[in-house]
Design a protein around this motif. Structure first.
Motif, PDB file in Angstrom:
ATOM      1  N   ALA A 146       0.864  -1.234  -0.125  1.00 28.50           N
ATOM      2  CA  ALA A 146       0.053  -0.071  -0.056  1.00 28.50           C
ATOM      3  C   ALA A 146       0.925   1.206   0.010  1.00 28.50           C
ATOM      4  N   ARG A 147       1.933   1.214   0.378  1.00 26.22           N
ATOM      5  CA  ARG A 147       2.976   2.325   0.618  1.00 26.22           C
ATOM      6  C   ARG A 147       4.004   2.437  -0.537  1.00 26.22           C
ATOM      7  N   ALA A 148       4.158   1.188  -1.156  1.00 25.45           N
ATOM      8  CA  ALA A 148       5.373   0.905  -2.096  1.00 25.45           C
ATOM      9  C   ALA A 148       4.874   1.106  -3.734  1.00 25.45           C
ATOM     10  N   VAL A 149       3.529   0.851  -4.007  1.00 29.84           N
ATOM     11  CA  VAL A 149       2.947   0.954  -5.307  1.00 29.84           C
ATOM     12  C   VAL A 149       2.152   2.043  -5.287  1.00 29.84           C
ATOM     13  N   THR A 150       2.006   2.506  -6.603  1.00 25.23           N
ATOM     14  CA  THR A 150       0.928   3.649  -6.816  1.00 25.23           C
ATOM     15  C   THR A 150      -0.453   2.900  -7.124  1.00 25.23           C
ATOM     16  N   GLN A 151      -1.578   3.428  -6.956  1.00 25.68           N
ATOM     17  CA  GLN A 151      -2.786   2.883  -7.344  1.00 25.68           C
ATOM     18  C   GLN A 151      -2.929   2.206  -8.792  1.00 25.68           C
ATOM     19  N   ALA A 152      -2.300   3.111  -9.704  1.00 23.78           N
ATOM     20  CA  ALA A 152      -2.230   2.728 -10.965  1.00 23.78           C
ATOM     21  C   ALA A 152      -1.723   1.457 -11.365  1.00 23.78           C
ATOM     22  N   GLU A 153      -0.474   1.281 -10.604  1.00 21.93           N
ATOM     23  CA  GLU A 153       0.463   0.095 -10.573  1.00 21.93           C
ATOM     24  C   GLU A 153      -0.312  -1.261  -9.936  1.00 21.93           C
ATOM     25  N   TRP A 154      -1.215  -0.940  -8.773  1.00 21.19           N
ATOM     26  CA  TRP A 154      -1.855  -1.883  -8.448  1.00 21.19           C
ATOM     27  C   TRP A 154      -3.150  -2.409  -9.050  1.00 21.19           C
ATOM     28  N   GLU A 155      -3.503  -1.661  -9.837  1.00 18.40           N
ATOM     29  CA  GLU A 155      -4.867  -1.933 -10.923  1.00 18.40           C
ATOM     30  C   GLU A 155      -4.396  -2.656 -12.173  1.00 18.40           C
ATOM     31  N   GLU A 156      -3.063  -2.282 -12.099  1.00 18.82           N
ATOM     32  CA  GLU A 156      -2.536  -3.235 -13.636  1.00 18.82           C
ATOM     33  C   GLU A 156      -2.645  -4.598 -13.294  1.00 18.82           C
ATOM     34  N   MET A 157      -2.279  -5.047 -12.196  1.00 16.75           N
ATOM     35  CA  MET A 157      -2.434  -6.483 -11.761  1.00 16.75           C
ATOM     36  C   MET A 157      -3.773  -6.976 -12.009  1.00 16.75           C
ATOM     37  N   GLY A 158      -4.874  -6.429 -11.745  1.00 15.75           N
ATOM     38  CA  GLY A 158      -6.178  -6.898 -11.881  1.00 15.75           C
ATOM     39  C   GLY A 158      -6.356  -7.087 -13.483  1.00 15.75           C
ATOM     40  N   VAL A 159      -5.826  -6.012 -14.001  1.00 16.85           N
ATOM     41  CA  VAL A 159      -6.166  -6.093 -15.637  1.00 16.85           C
ATOM     42  C   VAL A 159      -5.409  -7.247 -16.245  1.00 16.85           C
ATOM     43  N   ARG A 160      -3.934  -7.524 -15.828  1.00 15.45           N
ATOM     44  CA  ARG A 160      -3.170  -8.642 -16.198  1.00 15.45           C
ATOM     45  C   ARG A 160      -3.687  -9.797 -15.736  1.00 15.45           C
ATOM     46  N   ARG A 162      -7.019 -10.548 -15.506  1.00 15.61           N
ATOM     47  CA  ARG A 162      -8.182 -11.017 -16.426  1.00 15.61           C
ATOM     48  C   ARG A 162      -7.995 -11.075 -17.959  1.00 15.61           C
ATOM     49  N   GLU A 163      -6.705 -11.012 -18.122  1.00 14.00           N
ATOM     50  CA  GLU A 163      -6.366 -10.903 -19.768  1.00 14.00           C
ATOM     51  C   GLU A 163      -6.689 -12.388 -20.318  1.00 14.00           C
ATOM     52  N   ASN A 164      -6.414 -13.379 -19.480  1.00 14.57           N
ATOM     53  CA  ASN A 164      -6.699 -14.626 -20.237  1.00 14.57           C
ATOM     54  C   ASN A 164      -8.286 -15.414 -19.565  1.00 14.57           C
ATOM     55  N   GLN A 165      -9.017 -14.476 -18.883  1.00 12.88           N
ATOM     56  CA  GLN A 165     -10.214 -15.030 -18.546  1.00 12.88           C
ATOM     57  C   GLN A 165     -11.152 -15.439 -19.857  1.00 12.88           C
ATOM     58  N   ARG A 166     -11.776 -16.362 -19.746  1.00 12.71           N
ATOM     59  CA  ARG A 166     -12.779 -16.621 -20.568  1.00 12.71           C
ATOM     60  C   ARG A 166     -14.067 -15.847 -20.598  1.00 12.71           C
ATOM     61  N   ARG A 167     -14.754 -15.236 -21.470  1.00  7.33           N
ATOM     62  CA  ARG A 167     -15.671 -14.551 -21.542  1.00  7.33           C
ATOM     63  C   ARG A 167     -16.954 -15.289 -20.903  1.00  7.33           C
ATOM     64  N   SER A 168     -17.171 -16.397 -21.172  1.00  8.11           N
ATOM     65  CA  SER A 168     -18.171 -17.068 -20.829  1.00  8.11           C
ATOM     66  C   SER A 168     -18.164 -17.295 -19.391  1.00  8.11           C
ATOM     67  N   GLU A 169     -16.760 -17.090 -18.613  1.00  3.01           N
ATOM     68  CA  GLU A 169     -16.504 -17.331 -17.105  1.00  3.01           C
ATOM     69  C   GLU A 169     -16.702 -16.127 -16.492  1.00  3.01           C
ATOM     70  N   MET A 170     -16.931 -15.015 -16.972  1.00  2.00           N
ATOM     71  CA  MET A 170     -16.923 -13.776 -16.368  1.00  2.00           C
ATOM     72  C   MET A 170     -17.893 -13.402 -15.251  1.00  2.00           C
ATOM     73  N   ALA A 171     -19.163 -13.788 -15.756  1.00  2.00           N
ATOM     74  CA  ALA A 171     -20.251 -13.496 -14.714  1.00  2.00           C
ATOM     75  C   ALA A 171     -20.109 -14.538 -13.652  1.00  2.00           C
ATOM     76  N   LEU A 172     -19.770 -15.731 -13.785  1.00  2.00           N
ATOM     77  CA  LEU A 172     -19.730 -16.653 -12.702  1.00  2.00           C
ATOM     78  C   LEU A 172     -18.298 -16.367 -11.801  1.00  2.00           C
ATOM     79  N   THR A 173     -17.409 -16.033 -12.220  1.00  2.00           N
ATOM     80  CA  THR A 173     -16.130 -15.687 -11.504  1.00  2.00           C
ATOM     81  C   THR A 173     -16.390 -14.409 -10.729  1.00  2.00           C
ATOM     82  N   PHE A 174     -17.163 -13.252 -11.438  1.00  2.00           N
ATOM     83  CA  PHE A 174     -17.357 -12.080 -10.268  1.00  2.00           C
ATOM     84  C   PHE A 174     -18.457 -12.835  -9.289  1.00  2.00           C
ATOM     85  N   GLY A 175     -19.513 -13.675  -9.653  1.00  2.00           N
ATOM     86  CA  GLY A 175     -20.451 -14.383  -8.787  1.00  2.00           C
ATOM     87  C   GLY A 175     -19.734 -15.128  -7.468  1.00  2.00           C
TER      88      GLY A 175
END
Length: 222
Positions: A146-160, A162-175
């Motif tokens: 929380a003190r060593a990386v920026t918010q943008a750097e942190w959120e980049e991990m979420g993007v990464r 999700r890159e290979n997540q199958r579209r058909s599984e998105m709703a289930l994974t969120f659930g």
């Protein structure tokens, strides 16, 4: 390590972890309930296990590539062992996921009792190692991140992740994340989305998870 700026919001991490803790803790029992030779049920359970394992692998890969190197470059030397511990624990988890990934298709194809019991045992081991890692990450590593990386750097991990997540599984994974996740944090996950998406996605996620949980766990509230 910069301690003068506002801390990065890492609250999404424990909420995502609830998904992994629950499904991997329950996996051994789900596998053991498949009768010897029941290839139809084994295939259904194996598909569920594949989703969970792939999601965990992508989650850890994002940390391996985008978080640990930054922390090792930025934190004081006395904090580096905590990051090294995270890397070592990832190694233990990855080794088990690899073994699981080799065995799961064979069990799905034949549903043999020996493979079933071995696979269940591997998930039991994974549960122990993963719980140890997630507890340490939340208690010791997240305050540092929380003190060593920026918010943008942190959120980049979420993007990464999700890159290979199958579209058909998105709703289930969120659930799966939403089911036991902190409602405030779940709302933050959709905060940047248009209002119709913020309204629709939680409903689709809940419905997808209820249906999936009935099939895999025999209850919508595992």
């Amino acid at each position: 390590m910069d301690t003068t700026t506002a801390a990065t919001d890492t609250s999404i991490m424990p909420t995502i972890h609830t998904f992994y803790r629950r499904e991997i803790r329950l996996a051994g029992g789900v596998i053991r309930r498949v009768a010897d030779g029941d290839v139809r049920r084994a295939a259904v359970v194996a598909e569920h296990l594949d989703l969970v394992a792939r999601s965990l692998h992508e989650h850890h890969t994002a940390e391996d590539e985008l978080l640990w190197p930054k922390l090792l470059d930025r934190v004081p030397e006395e904090l580096a062992p905590i990051v090294r511990l995270m890397e070592a624990q990832h190694g233990q988890v990855d080794a088990l996921l690899s073994e699981i990934g080799e065995l799961r298709p064979r069990w799905a194809a034949a549903a043999g009792a020996a493979d079933r019991d071995r696979l269940a045992g591997l998930f039991d081991q994974l549960c122990v190692h993963l719980a140890e890692h997630l507890d340490a990450e939340e208690e010791r590593l997240l305050p540092i991140a929380a003190r060593a990386v920026t918010q943008a750097e942190w959120e980049e991990m979420g993007v990464r992740a999700r890159e290979n997540q199958r579209r058909s599984e998105m709703a289930l994974t969120f659930g799966m994340i939403q089911y036991e996740g902190d409602p405030v944090v779940v709302a933050k996950m959709l905060a940047e989305a248009p209002p119709p998406v913020r309204w629709l996605v939680p409903r689709l996620g809940r419905r997808a998870f209820r249906r999936h949980a009935m099939v895999i766990h025999g209850t919508p509230t595992p």
